[in-house]
Structures are given as C-alpha cells and as structure tokens.
Design a protein around this motif. Structure first.
Motif, short mmCIF file in Angstrom:
data_model
loop_
_atom_site.label_atom_id
_atom_site.label_comp_id
_atom_site.label_asym_id
_atom_site.label_seq_id
_atom_site.Cartn_x
_atom_site.Cartn_y
_atom_site.Cartn_z
N PHE A 30 -48.69 -10.30 25.85
CA PHE A 30 -48.03 -11.27 24.98
C PHE A 30 -48.87 -12.52 24.75
N VAL A 31 -49.64 -12.91 25.75
CA VAL A 31 -50.56 -14.04 25.56
C VAL A 31 -51.59 -13.70 24.49
N PHE A 32 -52.12 -12.49 24.52
CA PHE A 32 -53.10 -12.08 23.51
C PHE A 32 -52.46 -11.96 22.13
N LEU A 33 -51.21 -11.55 22.07
CA LEU A 33 -50.51 -11.48 20.78
C LEU A 33 -50.36 -12.87 20.16
N PHE A 34 -50.32 -13.90 20.99
CA PHE A 34 -50.24 -15.26 20.48
C PHE A 34 -51.40 -15.56 19.53
N LEU A 35 -52.56 -15.01 19.81
CA LEU A 35 -53.73 -15.24 18.96
C LEU A 35 -53.55 -14.68 17.56
N LYS A 36 -52.67 -13.69 17.41
CA LYS A 36 -52.44 -13.06 16.10
C LYS A 36 -51.31 -13.72 15.31
N ASP A 37 -50.55 -14.57 15.97
CA ASP A 37 -49.42 -15.21 15.32
C ASP A 37 -49.92 -16.24 14.29
N THR A 38 -49.29 -16.28 13.14
CA THR A 38 -49.74 -17.17 12.06
C THR A 38 -48.80 -18.36 11.83
N SER A 39 -47.87 -18.58 12.72
CA SER A 39 -46.90 -19.66 12.54
C SER A 39 -47.57 -21.02 12.41
N TYR A 40 -48.54 -21.29 13.24
CA TYR A 40 -49.22 -22.58 13.19
C TYR A 40 -49.92 -22.78 11.84
N GLN A 41 -50.67 -21.77 11.40
CA GLN A 41 -51.39 -21.87 10.13
C GLN A 41 -50.41 -22.03 8.96
N THR A 42 -49.30 -21.32 9.01
CA THR A 42 -48.28 -21.43 7.98
C THR A 42 -47.72 -22.84 7.94
N MET A 43 -47.47 -23.42 9.11
CA MET A 43 -46.95 -24.78 9.19
C MET A 43 -47.93 -25.77 8.56
N VAL A 44 -49.20 -25.66 8.92
CA VAL A 44 -50.21 -26.57 8.40
C VAL A 44 -50.31 -26.46 6.88
N THR A 49 -48.97 -28.76 1.40
CA THR A 49 -48.40 -28.61 0.06
C THR A 49 -47.06 -29.34 -0.08
N GLY A 50 -46.61 -29.98 0.99
CA GLY A 50 -45.36 -30.72 0.95
C GLY A 50 -44.11 -29.87 1.05
N ASN A 51 -44.25 -28.63 1.47
CA ASN A 51 -43.11 -27.73 1.62
C ASN A 51 -42.53 -27.89 3.02
N MET A 52 -41.68 -28.89 3.17
CA MET A 52 -41.13 -29.23 4.49
C MET A 52 -40.22 -28.13 5.04
N GLU A 53 -39.53 -27.43 4.16
CA GLU A 53 -38.65 -26.35 4.60
C GLU A 53 -39.46 -25.22 5.26
N GLU A 54 -40.54 -24.82 4.61
CA GLU A 54 -41.41 -23.77 5.15
C GLU A 54 -42.10 -24.25 6.43
N ALA A 55 -42.52 -25.51 6.43
CA ALA A 55 -43.16 -26.07 7.63
C ALA A 55 -42.18 -26.05 8.81
N PHE A 56 -40.94 -26.41 8.53
CA PHE A 56 -39.92 -26.39 9.58
C PHE A 56 -39.74 -24.99 10.14
N ARG A 57 -39.59 -24.00 9.26
CA ARG A 57 -39.41 -22.61 9.74
C ARG A 57 -40.59 -22.16 10.59
N ALA A 58 -41.79 -22.49 10.14
CA ALA A 58 -42.99 -22.05 10.86
C ALA A 58 -43.10 -22.71 12.23
N VAL A 59 -42.89 -24.01 12.29
CA VAL A 59 -43.02 -24.70 13.58
C VAL A 59 -41.86 -24.33 14.50
N HIS A 60 -40.71 -24.04 13.95
CA HIS A 60 -39.58 -23.57 14.77
C HIS A 60 -39.92 -22.23 15.41
N THR A 61 -40.58 -21.36 14.65
CA THR A 61 -41.04 -20.07 15.19
C THR A 61 -42.06 -20.30 16.30
N LEU A 62 -43.02 -21.19 16.04
CA LEU A 62 -44.04 -21.51 17.06
C LEU A 62 -43.38 -22.04 18.32
#
Length: 117
Positions: A30-44, A49-62
């Motif tokens: 599961f630690v190695f799977l963390f490297l494949k997760d894209t939540s952080y990149q999606t949040m950034v 782009t100012g999409n606070m709703e999408e940023a919220f969902r992504a950081v909530h997942t992270l």
C-alpha cells in the motif's frame, strides 16, 4: 532502510499501520501504491485553474489515503487544506500549499529511496 525507518523519516505512525495491516508485505504494497495515486497532482492542477470544488475532492481523497497509511504529518497538512477548501478559503489554502507540497515531496522521495534500497 527498513519500513519502520521509512515511517520515522516521514513522521508516520509505524505502530499504528503495523497494528492495522499486520504484515510488512501488506504495508509495503500500500505504501508503494501511494506513489501511483494522483490526488495530489489533481489538487494542484485544480488550484491552478481555480477549480476549488475539484481541489477539495482531490485533497479530501489524499487526506483519507494518508489517514489509512498512518502518514501522520502529511495527513495533518492535507486535513488543514481540506478544511480551508471546504470553507471556500482560497487564501488559507494558498498559505498551506507550500508546506503540503514540501511534505508530499518528502514522502515521495523517501518511499522511492526505500523502494530502491
């Protein structure tokens, strides 16, 4: 570097994850799977782009991933960011982002170092 040492380096809670997942092989998976997760990149990207709703969902997942992996320090920053975005506080989110980024990068670097050990 051992898995326990990795957790020490990233200010994680090894005892907690060991208690939850029991086997080092399972924790490592599961630690190695963390490297494949894209939540952080999606949040950034969403913040850029100012999409606070999408940023919220992504950081909530992270935040959830960090909680499940006992990545305590990264959980702390992602939780703070989640609450800022939940409240619509873009200024607060912008203040937290550098620390979150620094912590995230440290996690990625240390996991890669452990993986290549």
């Amino acid at each position: 570097m051992t898995l326990e040492q990795l957790y020490q380096e990233i200010a994680g809670n090894y005892a907690d994850i060991k208690d939850r997942l029991r086997k080092e092989e399972r924790i490592e998976k599961f630690v190695f799977l963390f490297l494949k997760d894209t939540s952080y990149q999606t949040m950034v990207q969403a913040l850029e782009t100012g999409n606070m709703e999408e940023a919220f969902r992504a950081v909530h997942t992270l935040k959830g991933i960090c909680m499940n992996l006992s990545f305590d320090e990264l959980y702390h920053f992602s939780s703070e960011m989640t609450e800022c975005l939940r409240a619509g506080d873009g200024t607060g989110a912008a203040k937290i982002l550098p620390e979150l980024e620094k912590c995230y990068e440290k996690h990625v670097q240390m996991i890669c170092k452990y993986k290549n050990n």
